[in-house]
Design an enzyme around this catalytic site. Structure first.
Site, short mmCIF file in Angstrom:
data_model
loop_
_atom_site.label_atom_id
_atom_site.label_comp_id
_atom_site.label_asym_id
_atom_site.label_seq_id
_atom_site.Cartn_x
_atom_site.Cartn_y
_atom_site.Cartn_z
N LYS A 57 0.83 -1.21 0.00
CA LYS A 57 0.00 0.00 0.00
C LYS A 57 0.87 1.26 0.00
CE LYS A 57 -3.44 2.81 0.58
NZ LYS A 57 -4.20 3.14 -0.65
N ASN A 139 4.81 6.64 -6.75
CA ASN A 139 3.46 6.92 -7.20
C ASN A 139 3.34 8.41 -7.50
OD1 ASN A 139 0.73 7.21 -7.57
ND2 ASN A 139 0.12 6.53 -5.52
N CYS A 142 -1.50 9.32 -8.13
CA CYS A 142 -2.70 9.06 -7.35
C CYS A 142 -3.73 10.17 -7.61
CB CYS A 142 -2.40 8.98 -5.87
SG CYS A 142 -3.86 8.51 -4.94
N ILE A 203 -0.74 0.80 -15.53
CA ILE A 203 -1.12 2.16 -15.22
C ILE A 203 -1.72 2.26 -13.82
CG2 ILE A 203 -1.63 2.85 -17.62
CD1 ILE A 203 -4.61 2.32 -17.08
N THR A 205 -4.93 4.30 -11.68
CA THR A 205 -6.36 4.38 -12.01
C THR A 205 -6.68 5.58 -12.89
OG1 THR A 205 -6.68 5.57 -9.95
CG2 THR A 205 -7.10 3.20 -9.91
N GLY A 277 -4.49 -6.24 -9.35
CA GLY A 277 -5.06 -5.32 -8.38
C GLY A 277 -6.46 -5.70 -7.94
N THR A 278 -7.43 -5.01 -8.52
CA THR A 278 -8.83 -5.20 -8.16
C THR A 278 -9.26 -6.67 -8.14
OG1 THR A 278 -9.30 -3.02 -9.09
CG2 THR A 278 -11.18 -4.50 -8.84
C1 LIG Z 1 -8.57 0.39 -3.45
C2 LIG Z 1 -7.38 0.76 -4.27
C3 LIG Z 1 -6.29 1.40 -3.67
C4 LIG Z 1 -5.17 1.75 -4.41
N1 LIG Z 1 -4.11 2.36 -3.80
C5 LIG Z 1 -2.99 2.67 -4.52
C6 LIG Z 1 -1.84 3.25 -3.90
O1 LIG Z 1 -1.81 3.45 -2.68
N2 LIG Z 1 -0.77 3.54 -4.67
C7 LIG Z 1 -0.75 3.31 -6.03
O2 LIG Z 1 0.24 3.58 -6.69
N3 LIG Z 1 -1.82 2.74 -6.63
C8 LIG Z 1 -2.94 2.42 -5.93
N4 LIG Z 1 -4.02 1.84 -6.55
C9 LIG Z 1 -3.96 1.57 -8.01
C10 LIG Z 1 -3.59 0.11 -8.29
O3 LIG Z 1 -2.31 -0.21 -7.80
C11 LIG Z 1 -3.66 -0.17 -9.79
O4 LIG Z 1 -2.70 0.64 -10.45
C12 LIG Z 1 -5.01 0.10 -10.40
O5 LIG Z 1 -6.03 -0.30 -9.51
C13 LIG Z 1 -5.23 -0.61 -11.74
O6 LIG Z 1 -5.13 -2.01 -11.60
P1 LIG Z 1 -6.40 -2.99 -11.43
O7 LIG Z 1 -7.39 -2.62 -12.47
O8 LIG Z 1 -5.85 -4.37 -11.58
O9 LIG Z 1 -6.93 -2.74 -10.06
C14 LIG Z 1 -5.15 1.47 -5.81
C15 LIG Z 1 -6.24 0.83 -6.40
C16 LIG Z 1 -7.35 0.47 -5.66
C17 LIG Z 1 -8.49 -0.23 -6.33
#
Ligand SMILES: Cc1cc2nc3c(=O)[nH]c(=O)nc-3n(C[C@H](O)[C@H](O)[C@H](O)COP(=O)(O)O)c2cc1C
Ligand SMILES: Cc1cc2nc3c(=O)[nH]c(=O)nc-3n(C[C@H](O)[C@H](O)[C@H](O)COP(=O)(O)OP(=O)(O)OC[C@H]3O[C@@H](n4cnc5c(N)ncnc54)[C@H](O)[C@@H]3O)c2cc1C
Ligand code: FES
Lengths: 315, 270
Positions: A57, A139, A142, A203, A205, A277-278
């Site tokens: 995280k 990061n 964000c 990438i 989000t 991720g998700t």
């Molecule tokens: C609940 C949540 C929290 C996230 N927290 C971070 C974070 O703290 N730092 C970061 O670089 N990306 C964060 N992300 C982004 C994810 O690491 C990832 O880049 C993004 O969700 C796309 O991947 P996915 O579609 O597989 O989830 C977060 C995503 C989600 C869903």
């Protein structure tokens, strides 16, 4: 991880090991920051030792309380989140969370976030001295915090400056995680590469929002949030494809990976590793399913070394 | 915490829009405590994407079964209601902390609003196993939705029904009847119930009111909160609940790990 390519007399061991700018991963499957906590959350469901890397995280200098709720809203084949980088701060992370991870034979990549360039520099220094950290993931993307965050990621010059500040304060490999909320992802990637990044994560989000038509108000406490999940995969694959063509740095492909097929698509587009991720929320074993599926695919395609697949769609 | 594909033993419509689902999940049935929940995959496709949290309504440890009582709220629960005997449902759980059960001899009251009765019924079953009796305040929209009254009485508990339309029991909110019926701690009001410990679950507004009343009456209690559950395992921080810490300060706790049950006096209501 090992399996066997081919089922005839020339049985060969599969080689899944990858090197992401100095991070040696035994296979290309990592976890995406913010979706896997600090590790122990998923230990009841998978053997953490089988992961290629654990990306934890996002960590900041000071503790962060995070955003008001609702922090998560589901949309079609995706979710919007605005967690607001809730985390205990780097000191407590080093004292309380890092020791747990040291018990595993997996590279730990620490995701860092700051409001200022100075924050990033200080974080890099503290984490490099902590021991037990394999690499930093910066990061600059964000969408859920007021200051810093995406602001750094949407300006190529700023992105480069953050990268340089981190590089100057660490000997660890530096992965820079880019924001998709830009006109030219290649322009940012090039600047970050020039500034000395060892690898790129693609990438984070996509900025989005949703409105409750009953109350006529935004659904999220923070109004806007970051879209993740299967809905964003085509955008992520496209960005990996573009950056792979122009920038000679290993890429960690991220965005909507639910299955091995999704992960393979990223690898064919040019990702050397992937992060899930998700999908972890839906299937706590998603990382393992992805890994097993990649091995199966390699056997089917009679590919012995994972690198034969990296960027193969370009050739 | 288990992740399994459980078999549907039975799916029963209790009322229009209200279902009782029984799953075979022996380990879960063995481990579950009242107030804990399961995180269920309702469909097979990417929409709805996330699992849905449903409280454990009761368990049959001998048969290895877990039952859930749920209301159709949208896509996920609607898909869940279409599952038939022998279908498989992926479940994650039991999750969360659950109600803290004491083995003392406090006099207990349970306050349930609507579907909030789902987890509290499990608590009432467990209490009756050790011959403990509770005063149960049940709130619902109307007499048709006032369910499980007979069953709760059969467990030995006292039921105080309330309906919004006055079609049965007290006419008004369940918290109002609770306010009238329960004495302030330490008072010698002979006409009111003396209660030492309260468990509550229901809509947010009802719980907020209940927590106010508990503070006024100086009775300790626990309430089960609902927040949007993403991962269910403590990783995503989407289920944040504001919990009092150090005077006027607060910190976010995770409904899926430190909750969904919190001490009544610690919840910060906006
Ligand atoms: C609940 C949540 C929290 C996230 N927290 C971070 C974070 O703290 N730092 C970061 O670089 N990306 C964060 N992300 C982004 C994810 O690491 C990832 O880049 C993004 O969700 C796309 O991947 P996915 O579609 O597989 O989830 C977060 C995503 C989600 C869903
Ligand atoms: C710990 C916990 C235990 C629960 N136990 C039960 C239970 O035993 N029985 C039961 O019927 N329900 C229970 N719920 C609520 C249940 O999870 C939601 O009704 C369900 O997730 C709705 O999903 P859906 O896809 O059907 O509706 P969606 O399409 O997701 O939503 C439909 C409507 O319901 C609202 N909604 C969705 N999720 C929630 C939520 N978590 N809280 C409040 N409103 C919501 C949405 O805002 C929307 O207006 C519980 C929730 C939590 C957090
Ligand atoms: S739902 Fe993910 S932390 Fe609680």
């Amino acid at each position: 991880m090992s399996g066997f390519a081919g089922n005839d007399e020339t049985l060969t061991k599969l080689d899944l090991e990858v090197n992401i700018g100095g991070i040696r991963m035994k296979n290309p499957v990592a976890t995406a920051s913010g979706t896997f906590g600090f590790g122990p959350e998923y230990a009841p469901y998978i053997d953490l030792n089988l992961l290629g890397a654990i990306v934890v995280k996002g960590t900041t200098l000071e503790p962060r309380l995070g955003n008001p709720t609702p922090r998560l809203v589901e949309t079609s084949a995706g979710i919007l989140n605005a967690i607001g980088l809730q985390n205990p701060g780097v000191e407590r992370f080093i004292g309380e969370n890092l020791p747990y991870l040291a018990g595993f034979d997996v590279p730990v990549i620490v995701n860092i976030s700051g409001d200022t360039i100075e924050d990033y520099a200080l974080l890099a220094g503290k984490l490099s001295r902590a021991g037990g950290v394999a690499a930093l993931e910066v990061n600059i993307s964000c969408p859920n915090v007021k200051k810093g965050g995406m602001q750094f990621g949407s300006d190529p010059a700023m992105a480069a400056e953050v990268t340089r500040a981190v590089k100057q304060n660490t000997n660890l490999p530096v992965v820079v995680k880019l924001s998709p909320n830009v006109t030219s992802i290649v322009a940012v990637a090039e600047k970050v590469a020039e500034a000395g990044a060892n690898a790129i994560s693609l990438i984070n989000t996509l900025l989005g929002m949703a409105i409750d038509i009953k109350t006529m108000r935004p659904l999220m406490g923070n109004v806007m949030g970051g879209l993740s999940g299967p809905a964003i995969k085509p955008v992520a694959v496209r960005m990996v494809w573009q950056v792979y063509r122009e920038v000679r740095l290993p890429i960690i492909g991220i965005g909507g990976i639910m299955t091995a097929d999704d992960a393979i698509e990223f690898i064919l587009a040019g990702a050397t590793a992937v992060a899930v991720g998700t999908a972890n929320f839906v299937n706590p074993r998603a990382t393992m399913d992805v890994l097993e599926g990649i091995e199966k695919y390699m056997v089917e395609k009679r590919v012995q070394n994972i690198y034969e697949l990296v960027g193969a769609a370009h050739r | 915490m288990y992740l399994t594909d459980s078999e549907v033993i039975n799916q029963q419509m209790i009322l229009p829009g209200l279902f009782l689902l029984t799953l075979h999940a022996a380990e879960v049935a063995g481990a579950a405590r009242p107030g804990q929940f399961l995180h269920l995959r309702c469909g097979k496709t990417l929409d709805p994407l996330l699992r849905r949290p449903i409280s454990i309504h009761f368990t049959d440890r001998e048969k290895g079964e877990v039952s859930l009582l749920y209301r159709i709220a949208g896509k996920g629960t609607s898909l869940l209601s279409q599952k038939k005997r022998a279908d498989k449902v992926s479940l994650l759980g039991p999750l969360g902390n659950g109600f803290k059960m004491t083995d003392g001899n406090e006099s207990i009251s349970v306050v349930a609003g609507g579907i909030g009765l789902a987890p509290l019924y499990f608590l009432l079953c467990e209490l009756s196993l050790t011959n403990r009796r509770a005063a149960v305040f049940l709130g619902s929209a109307s007499i048709e939705q006032l369910i499980l009254v007979k069953e709760i009485k059969a467990l030995g508990h006292q039921v105080y029904p309330c309906t919004d339309d006055g079609s049965s029991g007290f006419h008004g909110p369940v918290t109002e009847l609770f306010e009238k019926s329960v004495a302030k701690r330490g008072s010698d009001n002979q006409n009111a119930l003396t209660i030492d410990l309260v468990y509550g679950c229901g809509p947010r507004g009802m719980l907020k009111r209940l927590c106010d009343l508990l503070r006024q009456k100086q009775i300790p209690g626990e309430v089960s909160l609902e927040e949007k559950i993403g991962c269910g395992v403590g990783a995503c921080l989407s289920c944040a609940c504001k919990i009092r810490e150090g005077g006027s300060g607060y910190r976010y706790h995770r409904a899926c790990v430190e909750g969904p049950v919190f001490k009544a006096g610690e919840v910060v209501w906006e």
